[in-house]
Design a protein around this motif. Structure first.
Motif, short mmCIF file in Angstrom:
data_model
loop_
_atom_site.label_atom_id
_atom_site.label_comp_id
_atom_site.label_asym_id
_atom_site.label_seq_id
_atom_site.Cartn_x
_atom_site.Cartn_y
_atom_site.Cartn_z
N UNK A 249 89.74 127.07 26.13
CA UNK A 249 90.83 126.16 26.46
C UNK A 249 90.59 124.77 25.88
N UNK A 250 89.38 124.27 26.00
CA UNK A 250 89.07 122.95 25.45
C UNK A 250 89.15 122.97 23.92
N UNK A 251 88.65 124.04 23.29
CA UNK A 251 88.72 124.13 21.83
C UNK A 251 90.16 124.15 21.36
N UNK A 252 91.02 124.91 22.04
CA UNK A 252 92.42 124.98 21.64
C UNK A 252 93.12 123.65 21.87
N UNK A 257 95.32 118.60 18.79
CA UNK A 257 95.43 117.17 18.57
C UNK A 257 95.50 116.32 19.81
N UNK A 258 95.28 116.93 20.99
CA UNK A 258 95.32 116.15 22.23
C UNK A 258 94.25 115.06 22.19
N UNK A 313 83.47 121.07 31.90
CA UNK A 313 84.59 120.72 31.02
C UNK A 313 84.25 119.49 30.20
N UNK A 314 83.59 118.50 30.79
CA UNK A 314 83.22 117.30 30.05
C UNK A 314 82.27 117.62 28.90
N UNK A 315 81.33 118.50 29.16
CA UNK A 315 80.39 118.89 28.10
C UNK A 315 81.15 119.54 26.94
N UNK A 316 82.05 120.46 27.26
CA UNK A 316 82.85 121.11 26.22
C UNK A 316 83.74 120.08 25.50
N UNK A 317 84.30 119.13 26.25
CA UNK A 317 85.17 118.12 25.64
C UNK A 317 84.39 117.26 24.66
N UNK A 318 83.20 116.84 25.05
CA UNK A 318 82.38 116.05 24.13
C UNK A 318 82.04 116.84 22.87
N UNK A 320 83.82 118.95 21.45
CA UNK A 320 85.00 119.06 20.58
C UNK A 320 85.65 117.71 20.27
N UNK A 321 84.96 116.62 20.60
CA UNK A 321 85.45 115.31 20.23
C UNK A 321 86.53 114.75 21.11
N UNK A 322 86.70 115.30 22.31
CA UNK A 322 87.70 114.78 23.25
C UNK A 322 87.02 113.84 24.24
N UNK A 323 87.78 112.87 24.72
CA UNK A 323 87.26 111.97 25.74
C UNK A 323 88.19 112.02 26.94
#
Length: 349
Positions: A249-252, A257-258, A313-318, A320-323
């Motif tokens: 989900x985080x990768x998608x 572009x979120x 989720x935060x670990x996965x977000x980091x 993939x470059x999401x904050x």
């Protein structure tokens, strides 16, 4: 409240080519006009058209959300998400929180003119207005009633900041208006995508566009210049809280572009709790003991579970470059995870 002895009414057959007769008006909706449509997308649904007296509503003081005002042009929602926390609001209208919430939708046909009138009132101070915080303003009915364009036009004309949270790809219809509004005020756009598993989506969110279609809409809005956040909600214990589901989900979300992803574990308020319990017992009975344990104290899962889920989720977000979204930034996700209320003992099974 218990998890057994809950049943959904059977689907009612509708003669081919004919709209069903409208049921009697609920006592709480005197003067409403009940309509049914014979198009397949509205089969089995009733729409109660009402002329509302007000439309910009103050959020209750005990709420922890970072805005004070909302606009809800509809009540009830054809998305039919089994977990929807707004289900119990239907009981205030002499309707039930289960099938009625999915099939009997109140339409505030004068929403656009009311918004314009209330924004023009001397007492209004131009506060941020959030939409999609109760039921989805881009649910299926919006394709017919088109309440959102005049609402957005009014907010644009008064340069009033606003945000929209949705699962509905119909928002793309209003992209030109949203771009116009963004030239004069802050416009926050967010999508709710709790998971990308399509088999799970078909059973838990049967009336919504698929997660992939929602993420395609995120990409189109991002390409149009908007910073779009994703509310990863709800994350369902035993169904979408495993590492593989979170990673996918985080990768998608990142690929779409979120600009941010904010996780929110499932919470089960009265109304939603009973309806979800019935669905869970029917579709995933082996998970009932786990839910009994997680939600024995009330509507919210234990804090430890929520913290652990958020950390993953935060670990996965980091990765993939999401904050994470900043609370109060109207350009980003408008709704942080709510704080759990005081524990309330509820009987499960």
């Amino acid at each position: 409240m218990r998890w057994e002895n809950l049943s959904a009414p059977p689907d009612e057959g509708i003669p081919d080519g004919a709209a069903p007769a409208a049921p009697p008006l609920p006592l709480a909706l005197p003067g409403a006009i009940a309509r049914t449509f014979d198009t397949p997308g509205f089969a089995g649904m009733t729409f109660y058209e009402v002329r509302a007296k007000s439309i910009i509503n103050r959020v209750p003081g005990e709420s922890r959300v970072p805005f004070e005002w909302t606009i809800n042009p509809y009540r009830g929602c054809s998305h039919a998400c089994v977990y929807c926390y707004a289900r119990n609001t239907h009981t205030f209208l002499d309707l039930d929180a289960g099938a009625d919430f999915d099939r009997k939708v109140i339409v505030k046909v004068n929403a656009g003119e009311l918004v314009r009138r209330e924004l023009a009132a001397p007492r209004w101070r131009g506060a941020h207005v959030a939409m999609g915080t109760n039921v989805d303003c881009y649910q299926r009915a919006e394709g017919r009633y088109r309440l959102m364009p005049p609402i957005i036009e009014a907010l644009r004309d008064f340069a009033n900041p606003f945000s929209i949270l949705t699962k509905g790809t119909l928002i793309l219809r209003d992209l030109p208006l949203l771009r116009q509004a963004a030239e004069v005020t802050r416009v926050g756009l967010s999508f709710s995508v709790g998971f990308v598993d399509e088999a799970l989506w078909r059973t838990v969110e049967p009336g919504t566009p698929s997660p992939r279609r929602r993420l395609d809409a995120v990409r189109q809005l991002t390409d149009a210049g908007f910073e779009v956040g994703v509310l990863m909600a709800p994350i369902l214990p035993g169904l979408s809280d495993d590492d593989d589901s979170i990673e996918a989900t985080v990768a998608a979300t990142a690929a779409a572009g979120a600009t941010s992803v904010t996780p929110l574990a499932l919470h089960l308020r009265p109304g939603a709790r009973e309806w979800y319990a019935h669905w869970l017992a029917r579709e995933f009975p082996h998970l009932v003991p786990r839910y009994r344990q997680l939600y024995q104290a009330g509507a919210y899962a234990p804090q430890a579970y929520q913290r652990e889920l958020t950390a993953r989720v935060r670990i996965a977000a980091r990765r993939h470059g999401l904050h994470r979204a900043e609370v109060g930034d109207n350009r980003r996700l408008p709704i942080p995870p709510p704080a759990p209320p005081a524990a309330e003992q509820l009987s499960l099974l």
